[in-house]
Design a protein around this motif. Sequence first.
Motif, mmCIF file in Angstrom:
data_model
loop_
_atom_site.group_PDB
_atom_site.id
_atom_site.type_symbol
_atom_site.label_atom_id
_atom_site.label_comp_id
_atom_site.label_asym_id
_atom_site.label_seq_id
_atom_site.Cartn_x
_atom_site.Cartn_y
_atom_site.Cartn_z
ATOM 1 N N ARG A 175 -11.600 1.149 -8.098
ATOM 2 C CA ARG A 175 -10.686 2.076 -7.420
ATOM 3 C C ARG A 175 -11.220 2.278 -6.007
ATOM 4 N N TYR A 176 -10.766 1.420 -5.089
ATOM 5 C CA TYR A 176 -11.239 1.558 -3.717
ATOM 6 C C TYR A 176 -10.731 2.870 -3.093
ATOM 7 N N PRO A 177 -11.588 3.530 -2.326
ATOM 8 C CA PRO A 177 -11.094 4.614 -1.471
ATOM 9 C C PRO A 177 -10.471 3.998 -0.217
ATOM 10 N N GLY A 178 -10.268 4.778 0.821
ATOM 11 C CA GLY A 178 -9.784 4.211 2.079
ATOM 12 C C GLY A 178 -10.841 3.259 2.619
ATOM 13 N N LEU A 179 -10.449 2.076 3.029
ATOM 14 C CA LEU A 179 -11.413 1.083 3.503
ATOM 15 C C LEU A 179 -11.348 0.943 5.019
ATOM 16 N N THR A 232 -2.243 4.945 4.028
ATOM 17 C CA THR A 232 -2.345 6.314 4.541
ATOM 18 C C THR A 232 -3.696 6.539 5.216
ATOM 19 N N THR A 233 -4.708 5.797 4.764
ATOM 20 C CA THR A 233 -6.052 5.984 5.329
ATOM 21 C C THR A 233 -6.264 5.138 6.590
ATOM 22 N N ASP A 234 -5.236 4.400 6.995
ATOM 23 C CA ASP A 234 -5.418 3.458 8.107
ATOM 24 C C ASP A 234 -5.659 4.151 9.443
ATOM 25 N N LEU A 289 0.822 -1.210 0.000
ATOM 26 C CA LEU A 289 0.000 0.000 0.000
ATOM 27 C C LEU A 289 0.862 1.269 0.000
ATOM 28 N N SER A 290 0.190 2.416 0.037
ATOM 29 C CA SER A 290 0.849 3.691 -0.261
ATOM 30 C C SER A 290 2.003 4.039 0.672
ATOM 31 N N ALA A 291 1.777 3.994 1.973
ATOM 32 C CA ALA A 291 2.829 4.453 2.895
ATOM 33 C C ALA A 291 4.021 3.496 2.890
ATOM 34 N N VAL A 323 4.393 5.593 -5.516
ATOM 35 C CA VAL A 323 4.688 4.387 -6.313
ATOM 36 C C VAL A 323 3.458 3.500 -6.338
ATOM 37 N N TYR A 324 2.752 3.458 -5.226
ATOM 38 C CA TYR A 324 1.505 2.684 -5.141
ATOM 39 C C TYR A 324 0.529 3.146 -6.221
ATOM 40 N N GLY A 325 0.355 4.472 -6.324
ATOM 41 C CA GLY A 325 -0.553 5.026 -7.328
ATOM 42 C C GLY A 325 -0.055 4.773 -8.744
HETATM 43 C C1 VAH Z 1 -3.812 3.276 1.281
HETATM 44 N N1 VAH Z 1 -5.777 2.092 2.077
HETATM 45 O O1 VAH Z 1 -4.000 4.082 2.189
HETATM 46 C C2 VAH Z 1 -4.985 2.380 0.882
HETATM 47 C C3 VAH Z 1 -5.912 3.048 -0.114
HETATM 48 C C4 VAH Z 1 -6.930 5.164 -1.007
HETATM 49 C C5 VAH Z 1 -5.969 4.550 -0.025
HETATM 50 O O2 VAH Z 1 -5.608 2.652 -1.410
HETATM 51 O O3 VAH Z 1 -2.761 3.162 0.695
#
Ligand code: VAH
Length: 321
Positions: A172-176, A187-189, A82-84, A145-147
């Motif tokens: 395209r999931y948002p923060g889950l 990042t949304t954790d 994931l992103s971070a 890099v995730y994006g």
């Molecule tokens: C992240 N939970 O934070 C993932 C998600 C939109 C964010 O893809 O990297």
Amino acid sequence: MYSNKKSILVIGALGQIGTELTIALRAKYGVDAVIASDRHPANEKTTEAGPYAQLNVLDKAALQTLVQEKSITYIYHLAAVLSATGEQNPLMAWDINMQGLLNVLEVAREEKLEQIFWPSSIAVFGPDAPKVDCPQDGVTNPSTVYGISKIAGEQWCRYYFEKYGLDVRSIRYPGLISYSAPPGGGTTDYAVAIFHEAIKTGSYECFLAEDTRLPMLYMDDAIRGTLELMEAPAESISIRTSYNLSGLSFSAAELAAEIQKHKPELQVTYKPDSRQAIADSWPQSIDDAVARKDWGWKPKFDVGLMTEDMLQNLGELYANA
Ligand code: VAH
């Protein structure tokens, strides 16, 4: 549509999405129809729940052998960095996210699988995309890099559909937000961790600024939407890269206030770290009109319902721990 005989492989089944998707797929199609796989060895919990295979998705030969031996006809490929975490080790994230997907697409092509699901993310959008109600065709210049791996993956999915007719579908999931399995490296954790701390300690130091607003979705909605997408008639699918999807959009302070309606003692402080720049590069809310038109997507959980459900279920998990 699904054939009568289903044999589904979930890759990354021990992750935040994979855990719940495996449960939902087994409930819908039968435990023995769904093989859970992850890079970790099997354990009592995974084996008790149903068929499990240890699998490194970077090992294409092992993936192909598993598909052949188990007569797999559907793959849900969820394994990703994931992103971070990805920003801590960019080339490792690129390799896992990209080569893992290419291995799945190639095996699906060679073994003529019926359907593939692969998650993209709103992380495909960067600072120059519309911040509010970012549209399906919003400009995609990701900062992480995730994006980058997700926008490249979307193009590969469309290529395999157009060139080989592979029915690969994506969201395209948002923060889950979920309570079953801990998220890892996103990042949304913060929006998950704050619930755990509200129950465990009554205080939470948020790694994003209080006015940071991000697109979010409750896991129940995300899983239902995924199954609805996969069962939609092929002729209704107009997007073969990945569908924008959203259900919620709130700031860290707004989420804290919603939790404090139930846990007034919760103390939240804000100490932004390197993840702030990632969050600032993303849209604050997403327009998912195309998903609503094509396959009837509609979220059910607002911030209030999500907060109640999270506190209820997490409270039970901690009480029974
Ligand atoms: C992240 N939970 O934070 C993932 C998600 C939109 C964010 O893809 O990297």
